[in-house]
Motif scaffolding. Structure first.
Motif, PDB file in Angstrom:
ATOM      1  N   HIS A 216       8.680 -36.983 -24.667  1.00 39.90           N
ATOM      2  CA  HIS A 216       8.813 -37.333 -23.249  1.00 39.90           C
ATOM      3  C   HIS A 216       7.771 -36.539 -22.457  1.00 39.90           C
ATOM      4  O   HIS A 216       7.966 -35.356 -22.175  1.00 39.90           O
ATOM      5  N   ILE A 217       6.694 -37.195 -22.103  1.00 39.37           N
ATOM      6  CA  ILE A 217       5.591 -36.545 -21.395  1.00 39.37           C
ATOM      7  C   ILE A 217       5.194 -37.428 -20.221  1.00 39.37           C
ATOM      8  O   ILE A 217       4.977 -38.630 -20.374  1.00 39.37           O
TER       9      ILE A 217
ATOM     10  N   THR B 223       1.902 -34.030 -16.543  1.00 43.13           N
ATOM     11  CA  THR B 223       2.227 -32.866 -17.361  1.00 43.13           C
ATOM     12  C   THR B 223       0.954 -32.131 -17.753  1.00 43.13           C
ATOM     13  O   THR B 223      -0.020 -32.751 -18.192  1.00 43.13           O
ATOM     14  N   SER B 224       0.929 -30.797 -17.595  1.00 46.94           N
ATOM     15  CA  SER B 224      -0.258 -30.012 -17.904  1.00 46.94           C
ATOM     16  C   SER B 224      -0.491 -29.973 -19.409  1.00 46.94           C
ATOM     17  O   SER B 224       0.428 -30.180 -20.208  1.00 46.94           O
TER      18      SER B 224
ATOM     19  N   ALA C 108       1.226 -29.166 -25.102  1.00 41.46           N
ATOM     20  CA  ALA C 108       1.117 -28.438 -26.366  1.00 41.46           C
ATOM     21  C   ALA C 108       2.449 -27.793 -26.737  1.00 41.46           C
ATOM     22  O   ALA C 108       2.845 -27.785 -27.913  1.00 41.46           O
ATOM     23  N   HIS C 109       3.152 -27.272 -25.730  1.00 39.00           N
ATOM     24  CA  HIS C 109       4.454 -26.643 -25.978  1.00 39.00           C
ATOM     25  C   HIS C 109       5.476 -27.680 -26.445  1.00 39.00           C
ATOM     26  O   HIS C 109       6.269 -27.417 -27.363  1.00 39.00           O
ATOM     27  N   VAL C 110       5.431 -28.869 -25.833  1.00 36.44           N
ATOM     28  CA  VAL C 110       6.358 -29.939 -26.221  1.00 36.44           C
ATOM     29  C   VAL C 110       6.140 -30.327 -27.676  1.00 36.44           C
ATOM     30  O   VAL C 110       7.085 -30.468 -28.460  1.00 36.44           O
ATOM     31  N   PHE C 111       4.889 -30.495 -28.060  1.00 37.37           N
ATOM     32  CA  PHE C 111       4.579 -30.901 -29.432  1.00 37.37           C
ATOM     33  C   PHE C 111       5.084 -29.889 -30.457  1.00 37.37           C
ATOM     34  O   PHE C 111       5.486 -30.241 -31.567  1.00 37.37           O
ATOM     35  N   LYS C 112       5.055 -28.630 -30.088  1.00 37.23           N
ATOM     36  CA  LYS C 112       5.449 -27.584 -31.028  1.00 37.23           C
ATOM     37  C   LYS C 112       6.956 -27.363 -31.090  1.00 37.23           C
ATOM     38  O   LYS C 112       7.485 -26.923 -32.110  1.00 37.23           O
ATOM     39  N   THR C 113       7.652 -27.647 -29.990  1.00 32.29           N
ATOM     40  CA  THR C 113       9.074 -27.264 -29.910  1.00 32.29           C
ATOM     41  C   THR C 113      10.047 -28.431 -29.839  1.00 32.29           C
ATOM     42  O   THR C 113      11.219 -28.268 -30.194  1.00 32.29           O
ATOM     43  N   ALA C 114       9.593 -29.610 -29.397  1.00 35.00           N
ATOM     44  CA  ALA C 114      10.518 -30.727 -29.196  1.00 35.00           C
ATOM     45  C   ALA C 114      11.043 -31.248 -30.533  1.00 35.00           C
ATOM     46  O   ALA C 114      10.336 -31.251 -31.545  1.00 35.00           O
ATOM     47  N   THR C 115      12.293 -31.688 -30.513  1.00 35.79           N
ATOM     48  CA  THR C 115      12.901 -32.312 -31.689  1.00 35.79           C
ATOM     49  C   THR C 115      12.761 -33.818 -31.586  1.00 35.79           C
ATOM     50  O   THR C 115      13.242 -34.437 -30.631  1.00 35.79           O
ATOM     51  N   VAL C 116      12.085 -34.408 -32.534  1.00 35.86           N
ATOM     52  CA  VAL C 116      11.912 -35.859 -32.538  1.00 35.86           C
ATOM     53  C   VAL C 116      13.175 -36.502 -33.083  1.00 35.86           C
ATOM     54  O   VAL C 116      13.679 -36.113 -34.143  1.00 35.86           O
ATOM     55  N   MET C 117      13.682 -37.495 -32.361  1.00 36.69           N
ATOM     56  CA  MET C 117      14.903 -38.187 -32.765  1.00 36.69           C
ATOM     57  C   MET C 117      14.544 -39.442 -33.559  1.00 36.69           C
ATOM     58  O   MET C 117      13.706 -40.245 -33.126  1.00 36.69           O
ATOM     59  N   TYR C 118      15.185 -39.602 -34.703  1.00 35.42           N
ATOM     60  CA  TYR C 118      14.945 -40.760 -35.560  1.00 35.42           C
ATOM     61  C   TYR C 118      16.216 -41.588 -35.663  1.00 35.42           C
ATOM     62  O   TYR C 118      17.266 -41.073 -36.064  1.00 35.42           O
ATOM     63  N   PRO C 119      16.164 -42.858 -35.274  1.00 31.26           N
ATOM     64  CA  PRO C 119      17.358 -43.718 -35.350  1.00 31.26           C
ATOM     65  C   PRO C 119      17.924 -43.788 -36.767  1.00 31.26           C
ATOM     66  O   PRO C 119      17.173 -43.807 -37.756  1.00 31.26           O
TER      67      PRO C 119
END
Length: 336
Positions: free
Chosen positions: A194-195, A199-200, A205-216
């Motif tokens: 979600h970007i 978004t800076s 970069a922080h989102v890519f490293k920390t976000a949890t990707v949800m898989y159906p």
């Protein structure tokens, strides 16, 4: 730019250079910041192509000439079943032209916007075809850096990827990460992160490293595992070689020779008999464009007449750069 707007041209000597006059302009199908794309038919062979044309003055003013030349130089040396291949390049007073393969199936972004829901088998085949293209580019030391649904075009049977040659400091692994993003979006119709547009870069970069990707839960474990390998944040651990993909158990049933030869029919086939693109491109060309392509011949003839009367009206600085562009432009004909 309708099919009846171009006058019939006389036959051409096959030894002469290909020019704008060798083509009949049919309709507009796309545009970029300083370039547009139309469907054309070569007068002698009746073969259909896509013609990208870029306004010289805009390219000079936006300092894009070097990028255009680099793109031409790279595309001349490429030929692959899953790339949009360059056939001709030429110029006139106003524009630079690149004539490439015509893909009538539209791009994947268009089909997503038309609410197409791609099944896992289709996306699996798309991944196989695209990794073959990426492997080919990688063997030529080319990083695409712009893999996304917008740049993946369909013919009646298989996707092809338009070459992007923007300068970059990234490694090849970035293309494989983008492939994972694209596969996820095709299956779920939205991206895994979600970007927002504002978004800076640090936040992204922080989102890519920390976000949890949800898989159906409906997705197969094999597809989920493959996308996870492509979306690995660490490029050293990410799948970024054709061998990584071919050795992956989920793809053990793939006949790679058949994929390369386009002998595997996907579950999704674009509507035949029409262009799968936004019709507003044609309307804009007909109504809003101040220099429509189909009136080029008359416009250039008038310009030549006016220029002979008052040449001093042109800006010297711009004219100098346009003359350099005219001199250095790379003419290409794949048939020769």
């Amino acid at each position: 730019m309708g099919a009846n707007t171009s006058s019939k041209s006389p036959p051409f000597d096959e030894n002469e250079d290909v020019t704008f006059d060798h083509f009949e302009i049919l309709r507009a199908i796309g545009k970029g910041s300083f370039g547009k794309v139309c469907v054309v038919q070569k007068n002698d062979t009746k073969k259909m192509y896509a013609m990208k044309y870029m306004n010289k003055q805009k390219c000079v003013e936006r300092n894009e000439v070097r990028n255009v030349f680099k793109e031409l130089q790279i595309m001349q040396g490429l030929e692959h079943p899953f790339l949009v291949n360059l056939w001709y390049s030429f110029q006139d007073e106003e524009d630079m032209f690149m004539v490439v393969d015509l893909l009538l199936g539209g791009d994947l972004r268009y089909h997503l916007q038309q609410n197409v829901r791609f099944q896992e088998g289709t996306v699996k085949l798309f991944i196989c075809e695209l990794v073959l293209a990426l492997d080919y580019l990688q063997s030529r030391h080319i990083i695409h850096r712009d893999i996304k649904p917008d740049n993946i075009l369909l013919d009646e049977h298989a996707p092809e990827m338009f070459n992007s040659t923007k300068p970059t400091g990234y490694s090849f692994a970035v293309d494989w990460w983008s492939l994972g993003i694209t596969a996820y979006e095709l299956l779920r119709t939205r991206r895994p992160y979600h970007i927002r547009s504002n978004t800076s870069t640090n936040e992204i970069a922080h989102v890519f490293k920390t976000a949890t990707v949800m898989y159906p839960a409906a997705w197969s474990t094999g597809m989920v595992s493959l996308i996870k390998k492509l979306l690995e944040p660490n490029p050293e651990k990410r799948f970024s070689q054709l061998k990584d993909i071919q050795d992956f158990p989920y793809l053990s049933d793939v006949n790679w020779d058949a994929v390369l030869q386009k002998r595997i029919m996907p579950e999704f086939i674009p509507t035949k008999g029409r262009l799968n693109c936004d019709p507003t491109f044609e309307l804009e060309e007909m109504i809003l464009e101040s220099k429509p392509l189909h009136k080029k011949k008359k416009r250039l003839a008038k310009k030549e007449k006016d220029t002979s009367k008052n040449n001093s009206s042109q800006a010297c600085h711009l004219q100098k750069h346009l003359e350099m562009l005219q001199r250095d432009f790379i003419v290409f004909n794949r048939e020769k």
